[in-house]
Design a protein around this motif. Structure first.
Motif, PDB file in Angstrom:
ATOM      1  N   ALA A  85       0.754  -1.206   0.005  1.00 24.82           N
ATOM      2  CA  ALA A  85       0.013   0.052   0.042  1.00 24.82           C
ATOM      3  C   ALA A  85       0.746   1.245  -0.057  1.00 24.82           C
ATOM      4  O   ALA A  85       0.377   2.389  -0.649  1.00 24.82           O
ATOM      5  CB  ALA A  85      -0.987  -0.109   1.293  1.00 24.82           C
ATOM      6  N   CYS A  86       2.085   1.242   0.435  1.00 23.18           N
ATOM      7  CA  CYS A  86       2.766   2.532   0.721  1.00 23.18           C
ATOM      8  C   CYS A  86       3.936   2.707  -0.456  1.00 23.18           C
ATOM      9  O   CYS A  86       4.331   3.846  -0.307  1.00 23.18           O
ATOM     10  CB  CYS A  86       3.550   2.203   2.076  1.00 23.18           C
ATOM     11  SG  CYS A  86       2.441   2.208   3.675  1.00 23.18           S
ATOM     12  N   VAL A  87       4.366   1.820  -0.888  1.00 24.62           N
ATOM     13  CA  VAL A  87       5.685   2.038  -1.812  1.00 24.62           C
ATOM     14  C   VAL A  87       4.959   2.853  -2.980  1.00 24.62           C
ATOM     15  O   VAL A  87       4.023   2.219  -3.744  1.00 24.62           O
ATOM     16  CB  VAL A  87       6.271   0.692  -2.063  1.00 24.62           C
ATOM     17  CG1 VAL A  87       7.371   1.085  -3.509  1.00 24.62           C
ATOM     18  CG2 VAL A  87       6.885   0.081  -1.133  1.00 24.62           C
ATOM     19  N   ARG A  88       5.400   4.029  -3.222  1.00 27.11           N
ATOM     20  CA  ARG A  88       5.082   4.901  -4.271  1.00 27.11           C
ATOM     21  C   ARG A  88       5.947   6.035  -4.200  1.00 27.11           C
ATOM     22  O   ARG A  88       6.748   6.237  -3.432  1.00 27.11           O
ATOM     23  CB  ARG A  88       3.745   5.169  -3.851  1.00 27.11           C
ATOM     24  CG  ARG A  88       3.414   6.114  -2.715  1.00 27.11           C
ATOM     25  CD  ARG A  88       2.022   6.174  -2.259  1.00 27.11           C
ATOM     26  NE  ARG A  88       1.104   7.007  -3.279  1.00 27.11           N
ATOM     27  CZ  ARG A  88       0.377   6.195  -4.513  1.00 27.11           C
ATOM     28  NH1 ARG A  88       0.249   4.969  -4.608  1.00 27.11           N
ATOM     29  NH2 ARG A  88      -0.199   6.890  -5.236  1.00 27.11           N
ATOM     30  N   PRO A  89       6.067   6.990  -5.119  1.00 31.24           N
ATOM     31  CA  PRO A  89       6.842   8.032  -5.431  1.00 31.24           C
ATOM     32  C   PRO A  89       6.895   8.855  -4.331  1.00 31.24           C
ATOM     33  O   PRO A  89       7.843   9.558  -3.962  1.00 31.24           O
ATOM     34  CB  PRO A  89       6.404   8.820  -6.748  1.00 31.24           C
ATOM     35  CG  PRO A  89       5.681   7.597  -7.500  1.00 31.24           C
ATOM     36  CD  PRO A  89       5.151   6.772  -6.543  1.00 31.24           C
ATOM     37  N   SER A  90       5.601   9.148  -3.569  1.00 30.12           N
ATOM     38  CA  SER A  90       5.257  10.413  -2.568  1.00 30.12           C
ATOM     39  C   SER A  90       6.047   9.562  -1.227  1.00 30.12           C
ATOM     40  O   SER A  90       6.207  10.490  -0.162  1.00 30.12           O
ATOM     41  CB  SER A  90       4.022  10.484  -2.441  1.00 30.12           C
ATOM     42  OG  SER A  90       3.204   9.563  -2.059  1.00 30.12           O
TER      43      SER A  90
END
Length: 293
Positions: A85-90
């Protein structure tokens, strides 16, 4: 010692991901970093709801100019769901609670390799802060910090460590573990985070300021905050004062003049000054430049 391109995070403010009031106010708190919490701040029956919200909240805060990280859960089944759920550019980093040893960090890092590849992110985008909160992990702090180049910070969790050790979280009982954490983090090239005390105590801000001043003198560079009132204290105490900056500049100028005169050590304001003392002054100026920019 590896160069891990460390961020300048004096204050890392916890924000519960499901509390819209706190989320909306977070960009105005002047924290160097916002830490969305999926662990202790979220009841067990709301974990999935928090995961469903974290991407939108992280993106909104990043768009508002915040550095955003997320504290995930420790049990593997929850940690895996949290990472998805958390891994992302932001999201710049994940905080790992109750790290038992270096193998746990390596397993997390390997999982992140795969998730980042699937997301089209650069390998290593998601950094890690390791929390040492058990007796088991105390003797492995340097190995934990060195377990992956993703690790940028190490911190002792006072309350959980006290439970694991069967001790009270006092200044006396927490001093040695925190000194060990500073040494381990410095040896591995990552940020020593924290202070000798409980993060939960913010009722006496004068005493809190003294603890943070002590923390900087012990080698810490920043700390977690659970309340916005702690942020100004962290930002002030973990940055050099103007008095320190002026004194450092004067000392370096005196030393450089001594070098021109063929002396490797000088007397400045009644004290002997040689290269290690100058390097300390240079570190003060470097920190000042980082936080002034």
């Amino acid at each position: 010692m590896p160069d891990r391109n460390l961020p300048n995070w004096r204050s890392i403010l916890f924000v519960p991901v499901l509390n819209e009031k706190f989320v909306a106010g977070a960009p105005n708190r002047d924290a160097d970093c916002i830490q969305l919490d999926l662990e202790d701040a979220i009841p067990p029956d709301q974990k999935q709801q928090a995961r469903d919200h974290v991407a939108d909240v992280a993106d909104r805060l990043a768009d508002a100019g915040c550095d955003v990280i997320v504290r995930i859960n420790r049990p593997w089944c929850m940690a895996m769901a949290d990472m998805q759920a958390c891994v992302r550019p932001s999201v710049l980093a994940l905080t790992l609670p109750k790290v038992p040893g270096p193998g746990h960090v390596r397993a997390i890092a390997e999982t992140l390799d795969e998730i980042e590849q699937n997301m089209g992110l650069e390998n290593g985008h998601t950094r890690l802060i390791a929390m040492v909160e058990t007796a088991e992990a105390l003797s492995q702090m340097e190995q934990i910090a060195r377990a992956s180049d993703r690790v940028i910070g190490l911190i002792v969790g006072a309350e959980d460590l006290a439970v694991s050790m069967g001790m009270k979280p006092t200044h006396q009982s927490l001093l040695l573990p925190n000194l060990q954490a500073v040494a381990a983090a410095r040896a591995a090239g990552c940020m020593p985070l924290g202070f000798v005390g409980s993060v939960a105590d913010y009722s006496d801000m004068a005493a809190y300021g003294d603890l943070i001043s002590e923390a900087r003198s012990l080698g810490f560079t920043g700390a977690f905050a659970i309340h916005p009132s702690q942020v100004p204290v962290l930002n002030k105490q973990f940055a050099p004062s103007q008095e320190e900056v002026d004194a450092a500049r004067a000392l370096i100028a005196s030393f450089e003049q001594g070098i021109k005169e063929g002396r490797g050590a000088i007397s400045h304001n009644g004290k002997m000054v040689d290269l290690p003392v100058v390097e300390q002054a240079q570190a003060i100026l470097s920190a000042h430049e980082q936080f002034a920019s």
